[in-house]
Structures are given as C-alpha cells and as structure tokens.
Design a protein around this motif. Structure first.
Motif, mmCIF file in Angstrom:
data_model
loop_
_atom_site.group_PDB
_atom_site.id
_atom_site.type_symbol
_atom_site.label_atom_id
_atom_site.label_comp_id
_atom_site.label_asym_id
_atom_site.label_seq_id
_atom_site.Cartn_x
_atom_site.Cartn_y
_atom_site.Cartn_z
ATOM 1 N N GLU A 1 -7.483 0.720 3.790
ATOM 2 C CA GLU A 1 -7.106 -0.316 4.742
ATOM 3 C C GLU A 1 -8.263 -1.298 4.872
ATOM 4 O O GLU A 1 -9.412 -0.998 4.523
ATOM 5 C CB GLU A 1 -6.784 0.308 6.103
ATOM 6 N N VAL B 1 -6.284 3.939 -1.602
ATOM 7 C CA VAL B 1 -5.749 2.620 -1.248
ATOM 8 C C VAL B 1 -6.240 2.316 0.166
ATOM 9 O O VAL B 1 -5.571 2.652 1.146
ATOM 10 C CB VAL B 1 -4.208 2.595 -1.329
ATOM 11 N N ARG C 1 0.819 -1.203 0.000
ATOM 12 C CA ARG C 1 0.000 0.000 0.000
ATOM 13 C C ARG C 1 0.861 1.266 0.000
ATOM 14 O O ARG C 1 0.639 2.169 -0.828
ATOM 15 C CB ARG C 1 -0.946 -0.012 1.200
#
Length: 252
Positions: free
Chosen positions: A245, A243, A225
């Motif tokens: 989590e 991006v 990431r």
C-alpha cells in the motif's frame, strides 16, 4: 535494504547507507488532468500522498528519474527537489531537460555508473508493445549492487520482454520492483506490466522477492492490487510477491 512505496512509481530506497528517491510524483490528489483516451477520467493523482513532502525528502542523497512522464517527475518535484542534489537520468535528452529545470548535478546513467560506492547499472525497458512504443518514448530501469547488500532491480515502466529476462539472468537480483498497474489507453494495450508479465518475472527469478508498484494511482490503471494478489495466489507465487500500500516499507 528498505524500499518504501510513496505512491505510483515513487520510491524511497535505502541501500548501502544511502537513500535514493526514484521517480518523484509529488502533486496533491487531483492536481493534474486525467490522461486522455482512458476509460476512467478522474483527475490525477488518484490518491493523496501518504506522508508529507518534507518527510519524503528528508535524508535523500540522490534522485533517479527513469524517464520524464508526468507521473514520474511532476511540477511539484521540479519545485521542491534541491537544485544541487545528485540526479541520475537515462540519456542526454533527459539531461538537457533537467538542467533546463535548474538542476546542476545531473548524470546520465550507464553500465558503469557509481555513487558513493554503489553501482547503478542502467537497464533497458519497453514502455508498451507495438505501435504505442513510439508515443510512449524511451524509458530505463536500474540495478543496484554493493558488496554489503543484495542486488535490487527496479525495472521501471516496462512490459515483460527479452531485455528484462536478460537483465534478470545477468544480475540475479534478490529483489525486483515492477510497475504492474497494466496501465492502458482505450487502444494500444499494456504500457507497463500486467499480471501475466509479473508471472513471467517470477518464473525467471523464482527465488526473488517481487514488489509490485505503479498501481491504482493514475487514471489509466487497469490492474488492481487485490486482483494481482489473487492472480499470484492462483498461480502459485503469492509467497514471492508483495503488493504494498502507499507508504508501506519492505525491508530485505
């Protein structure tokens, strides 16, 4: 729409009043052996589920399986998904497998599939490049459209190639979900998108929001990431890339 990353490629998508579960990979951390021929040999999945399975399944109206690899449809999914839930697959071969697992309401996606007023268009994908494609097998993506929503393109396990470009050109999606962990075996190259592939997606759809998933969850990942975020920043598209989590929800 609301797109929640659960883990890997597993998504909860709320779209036009319906909730879809895509590619359920629901086993506990370390429940499965590592994929072979990979530099990292940790048991899969590498991360815990961010929320309880009961919460993942609550309110689900339908399930979409882009293909049947373990990290998209696992033993836990087979056990916990309601057997009568509407379930969409890419082809007749996958339908036969899923019906063999006891599911009773299985439909093969097409160019004209509809569910509760939502259009679900199957899209092409290539799970790698070159000789590894034969081993990786067939995959698909799906485009969601509805008069009250922006168009959503879930590309699935594919690299960037001409059919992805054609899908973007044809549907002009406002939101594109890409599997971008650059997963690889020791030999054979990328099985899903790497950072350059993601840049190509942005260049093809510069106004779209790109959501990058399928990252850091199974042992053959290569692109992290932070590295993808840094690449996007250095190539001028960080403002179009999310991006998330595990557990994070993106609303559009």
């Amino acid at each position: 729409m609301h797109v929640q990353l659960i883990r890997n490629a597993t998504l909860r998508v709320e779209y036009a009043g319906k909730t879809f579960l895509i590619d359920p990979f629901l086993g506990e951390k370390g429940a499965y052996p590592p994929f072979p021929n990979s530099e990292r040999q940790d048991a899969n999945p590498l991360a815990d589920l961010p929320i309880a399975i009961d919460d993942i399944l609550t309110g689900i109206d339908a399930v979409i399986l882009t293909h049947l690899h373990l990290d998209h449809y696992d033993e836990v999914a087979k056990q916990v998904l309601p057997k009568a839930i509407p379930l969409f697959v890419q082809n007749e071969d996958d339908l036969t497998v899923i019906e063999g697992d006891g599911f009773t309401n299985v439909t093969v996606l097409s160019d004209t599939t509809a569910f509760e007023g939502i259009n679900l268009t199957k899209t092409a994908g290539e799970h790698g490049r070159g000789p590894i494609l034969e081993m990786a097998g067939l995959v698909c993506g799906v485009v969601f459209t509805h008069p009250t929503e922006q168009t959503l393109y879930v590309a699935g396990d594919t690299v960037w190639y001409d059919e992805v470009a054609k899908t973007i050109q044809a549907h002009q999606p406002a939101v594109i979900v890409v599997n971008a962990g650059d997963n690889q075996f020791v030999e054979g190259g990328s099985l899903v998108m790497n950072e350059e592939d993601v840049r190509h997606v942005h260049e093809a759809a510069p106004s779209a929001t790109i959501i990058a998933v399928h990252m850091e969850a199974v042992n053959h990942w290569k692109l992290s990431r932070p590295d993808l975020r840094a690449y996007a920043a250095s190539h001028g598209f960080a403002d179009r890339l999310i991006v998330p989590e595990d557990g994070e929800t993106i609303s559009r």
